[in-house]
Design a protein around this motif. Structure first.
Motif, mmCIF file in Angstrom:
data_model
loop_
_atom_site.group_PDB
_atom_site.id
_atom_site.type_symbol
_atom_site.label_atom_id
_atom_site.label_comp_id
_atom_site.label_asym_id
_atom_site.label_seq_id
_atom_site.Cartn_x
_atom_site.Cartn_y
_atom_site.Cartn_z
ATOM 1 N N GLY A 55 22.083 -23.347 13.165
ATOM 2 C CA GLY A 55 22.438 -24.560 12.443
ATOM 3 C C GLY A 55 21.303 -25.547 12.332
ATOM 4 O O GLY A 55 21.281 -26.382 11.413
ATOM 5 N N ARG A 56 20.349 -25.446 13.229
ATOM 6 C CA ARG A 56 19.146 -26.291 13.191
ATOM 7 C C ARG A 56 17.877 -25.445 13.240
ATOM 8 O O ARG A 56 16.944 -25.666 12.484
ATOM 9 N N HIS A 57 17.867 -24.495 14.156
ATOM 10 C CA HIS A 57 16.715 -23.621 14.329
ATOM 11 C C HIS A 57 17.021 -22.272 13.691
ATOM 12 O O HIS A 57 18.182 -21.943 13.444
ATOM 13 N N TYR A 58 15.987 -21.488 13.469
ATOM 14 C CA TYR A 58 16.207 -20.186 12.836
ATOM 15 C C TYR A 58 15.133 -19.198 13.269
ATOM 16 O O TYR A 58 14.043 -19.576 13.718
ATOM 17 N N LYS A 59 15.456 -17.934 13.127
ATOM 18 C CA LYS A 59 14.517 -16.834 13.309
ATOM 19 C C LYS A 59 14.581 -15.958 12.070
ATOM 20 O O LYS A 59 15.674 -15.597 11.608
ATOM 21 N N ILE A 60 13.428 -15.634 11.516
ATOM 22 C CA ILE A 60 13.369 -14.741 10.360
ATOM 23 C C ILE A 60 13.259 -13.313 10.873
ATOM 24 O O ILE A 60 12.360 -12.984 11.650
ATOM 25 N N LYS A 91 26.410 -21.054 12.154
ATOM 26 C CA LYS A 91 25.896 -20.234 13.250
ATOM 27 C C LYS A 91 26.071 -18.767 12.874
ATOM 28 O O LYS A 91 27.173 -18.223 12.975
ATOM 29 N N GLY A 92 24.996 -18.160 12.429
ATOM 30 C CA GLY A 92 25.103 -16.769 12.023
ATOM 31 C C GLY A 92 23.942 -16.369 11.141
ATOM 32 O O GLY A 92 22.862 -16.964 11.176
ATOM 33 N N PHE A 93 24.189 -15.326 10.341
ATOM 34 C CA PHE A 93 23.151 -14.769 9.479
ATOM 35 C C PHE A 93 23.166 -15.424 8.099
ATOM 36 O O PHE A 93 24.227 -15.769 7.574
ATOM 37 N N ILE A 94 21.997 -15.585 7.539
ATOM 38 C CA ILE A 94 21.851 -15.895 6.119
ATOM 39 C C ILE A 94 21.007 -14.787 5.510
ATOM 40 O O ILE A 94 19.882 -14.535 5.938
ATOM 41 N N ASN A 101 20.339 -23.137 20.796
ATOM 42 C CA ASN A 101 18.959 -23.164 21.282
ATOM 43 C C ASN A 101 18.202 -21.889 20.926
ATOM 44 O O ASN A 101 17.475 -21.323 21.746
ATOM 45 N N LEU A 102 18.386 -21.444 19.710
ATOM 46 C CA LEU A 102 17.744 -20.215 19.237
ATOM 47 C C LEU A 102 16.224 -20.309 19.309
ATOM 48 O O LEU A 102 15.538 -19.290 19.432
ATOM 49 N N HIS A 103 15.698 -21.538 19.218
ATOM 50 C CA HIS A 103 14.243 -21.724 19.257
ATOM 51 C C HIS A 103 13.649 -21.324 20.607
ATOM 52 O O HIS A 103 12.428 -21.158 20.723
ATOM 53 N N VAL A 132 8.041 -18.150 1.453
ATOM 54 C CA VAL A 132 9.482 -17.957 1.616
ATOM 55 C C VAL A 132 10.034 -18.939 2.643
ATOM 56 O O VAL A 132 11.070 -19.584 2.428
ATOM 57 N N GLU A 133 9.342 -19.065 3.753
ATOM 58 C CA GLU A 133 9.816 -19.956 4.806
ATOM 59 C C GLU A 133 9.787 -21.416 4.365
ATOM 60 O O GLU A 133 10.766 -22.151 4.538
ATOM 61 N N GLU A 134 8.675 -21.837 3.788
ATOM 62 C CA GLU A 134 8.510 -23.252 3.435
ATOM 63 C C GLU A 134 9.386 -23.660 2.256
ATOM 64 O O GLU A 134 9.948 -24.766 2.247
ATOM 65 N N ARG A 135 9.525 -22.790 1.260
ATOM 66 C CA ARG A 135 10.234 -23.160 0.032
ATOM 67 C C ARG A 135 11.722 -22.815 0.077
ATOM 68 O O ARG A 135 12.512 -23.417 -0.670
ATOM 69 N N ILE A 136 12.086 -21.831 0.921
ATOM 70 C CA ILE A 136 13.457 -21.319 0.853
ATOM 71 C C ILE A 136 14.182 -21.397 2.194
ATOM 72 O O ILE A 136 15.237 -22.030 2.304
ATOM 73 N N VAL A 137 13.655 -20.759 3.227
ATOM 74 C CA VAL A 137 14.384 -20.673 4.494
ATOM 75 C C VAL A 137 14.563 -22.044 5.127
ATOM 76 O O VAL A 137 15.696 -22.456 5.445
ATOM 77 N N ALA A 138 13.464 -22.761 5.338
ATOM 78 C CA ALA A 138 13.558 -24.078 5.982
ATOM 79 C C ALA A 138 14.428 -25.044 5.177
ATOM 80 O O ALA A 138 15.300 -25.717 5.749
#
Length: 437
Positions: free
Chosen positions: A209-214, A273-276, A329-331, A253-259
């Motif tokens: 919801g705040r942090h992510y992992k690609i 909380k889950g997959f995108i 706390n995925l980060h 991808v990260e800067e323009r889309i994921v973040a």
């Protein structure tokens, strides 16, 4: 801990293998599962309907389940995470999957396009039309260049997107979707979209919801026949990683889309909380020659058959990743990835994606060596024989140091398996191989 995985396809079989491999997993239940998931160590198939939330909740309570991982999209769009959150005896169960508000990213193509516009996420120009606006839709089609892209707004099992070269045919299909209900309620509204020319790829994100992992990238193959011809299917195979998705491209991808996507969900008060699953088109910039990413679609879960090539490459403990996702706390975690290439080939029933027969006896699976066989539509007959129970039946995945070897290995193993009418594409990965030459 005891874990419940919802779903019955190849995606769920691949996920089950990684979940059950975790030391954190004591027992894995799969509802309803298939013949393959039932053979995974620590795993038990259960006759529980993922769309019957009360039944799922009762099972979770009676079997001391601490985590529910939602595989398919339908329960997410229907609000299974919300159901658990509002029930006193279920609210502390870790549900890996967004609530209905977040699942709208997949449940409504129109919502997703509007979300992208609000957050300046690159995507194709579009307009959305209801049945009462069909003539406006036809007029809009006539302003576009061929080919024409029509997307059913709602869930259509991966088959609600039409790409049509001929304007007259596109107009007929638009009327068929809106007026005649070609995809049922899913096409009560239709998104008419500008066609983007490029190469498709899938990017998977796990977010708290705040942090992510690609997660590892993949490319899937939707059309039934070689050369990307014939009708769309749920997917005929996949490759991971995608070689052109290098560090500079993925930074875009990260800067323009994921973040912006994760931030946009948070800013709009959507607890996700889950997959995108971000379906992308890599489009060549006419001025610089560089590949630029544009979003084709979002899904609120892992893809299928991409999961069958992505999950075998994730070497981290996925249950640990899921727990950190739930805790926010995925980060604090890392996603470790096998550097090898995974290539998967889907074997389907004759007639798929149209009419097909079930109950065909499958032979040769026990002859496969050095590759993984993920079951998608299988069951055990009364005599214990392995039988077909769906359109997409088996997915054969191989890992190798390079893509040509991985692809060759999968096809060698596919040839060992047979049932009456079985079918598969012969060109999975060939487009990527040509790009590498």
């Amino acid at each position: 801990m005891n874990i419940l995985l919802l779903g019955s396809g190849g995606r769920e079989h691949a996920m089950a293998c990684r979940i059950a491999a975790s030391e954190r997993c004591s027992k894995l239940y799969v509802a309803p599962g298939n013949a393959g998931t039932g053979e995974v160590p620590k795993c038990e198939n259960v006759a529980c309907d993922p769309m019957n939330f009360a039944e799922v909740g009762q099972f979770v309570t009676s079997h001391n389940v601490a985590m529910v991982v939602v595989g398919p999209e339908a329960p997410l769009v229907a609000g299974i995470a919300d159901y658990f959150a509002k029930e006193t005896n279920l609210k502390n169960v870790m549900v890996i999957g967004p609530g209905a508000s977040g699942a709208q990213l997949e449940g409504s193509k129109d919502f997703a396009k509007q979300f992208m516009q609000r957050h300046n996420i690159p995507t194709a120009a579009y307009r959305t039309f209801a049945a009462s606006e069909v003539e406006d839709g036809v007029a809009f089609l006539r302003t576009l260049k061929s080919p024409y892209v029509l997307k059913a707004d709602g869930l259509a099992a991966g088959k609600g997107v039409l790409i049509i070269d001929n304007l007259d045919e596109a107009e007929r299909e638009l009327r068929g979707m809106l007026v005649d209900g070609k995809f049922g309620e899913a096409s009560a509204k239709v998104v008419v979209e500008e066609f983007l020319s490029g190469v498709e790829l899938s990017v998977f994100v796990l977010t708290d919801g705040r942090h992510y992992k690609i997660l590892p990238t993949a490319k899937d193959y939707k059309r039934i026949d070689d050369g990307d011809t014939g009708p769309n299917t749920g997917g005929m195979g996949s490759i991971s990683p995608v070689h052109f998705a290098d560090k500079p491209f993925m930074q875009k991808v990260e800067e323009r889309i994921v973040a912006p996507t994760v931030k946009g969900l948070h800013d709009e008060g959507i607890d996700y909380k889950g997959f995108i699953f971000v379906g992308l088109m890599a489009v060549r910039n006419g001025n610089t020659g560089e590949l630029e990413p544009y979003v084709i679609e979002y899904n609120a879960r892992m893809g299928d058959p991409e999961t069958e090539s992505v999950f075998p490459r994730i070497t981290s403990d996925v249950v640990d990743l899921f727990e950190h996702t739930w805790q926010g706390n995925l980060h604090q975690t890392t996603v470790d990835v096998d550097p090898r290439t995974a290539a998967c080939v889907m074997m389907v029933s004759g007639g798929y994606p149209g009419h097909y027969e079930k109950g065909k006896t499958i032979t040769g699976v026990d002859q496969v060596e050095g590759s993984m066989v993920f079951h998608a539509g299988t069951r055990r007959g009364a005599d214990g024989s392995l039988q077909t129970a769906g359109g997409r039946v088996l997915c054969i995945t191989s890992l190798a140091d390079n893509m040509p070897v991985a692809v060759l290995k999968s096809y060698q193993e596919v040839e060992k398996i047979n049932w009456e009418g079985c079918f598969f594409r012969h060109d999975i990965g060939q487009d990527l191989l040509k790009m590498m030459i």
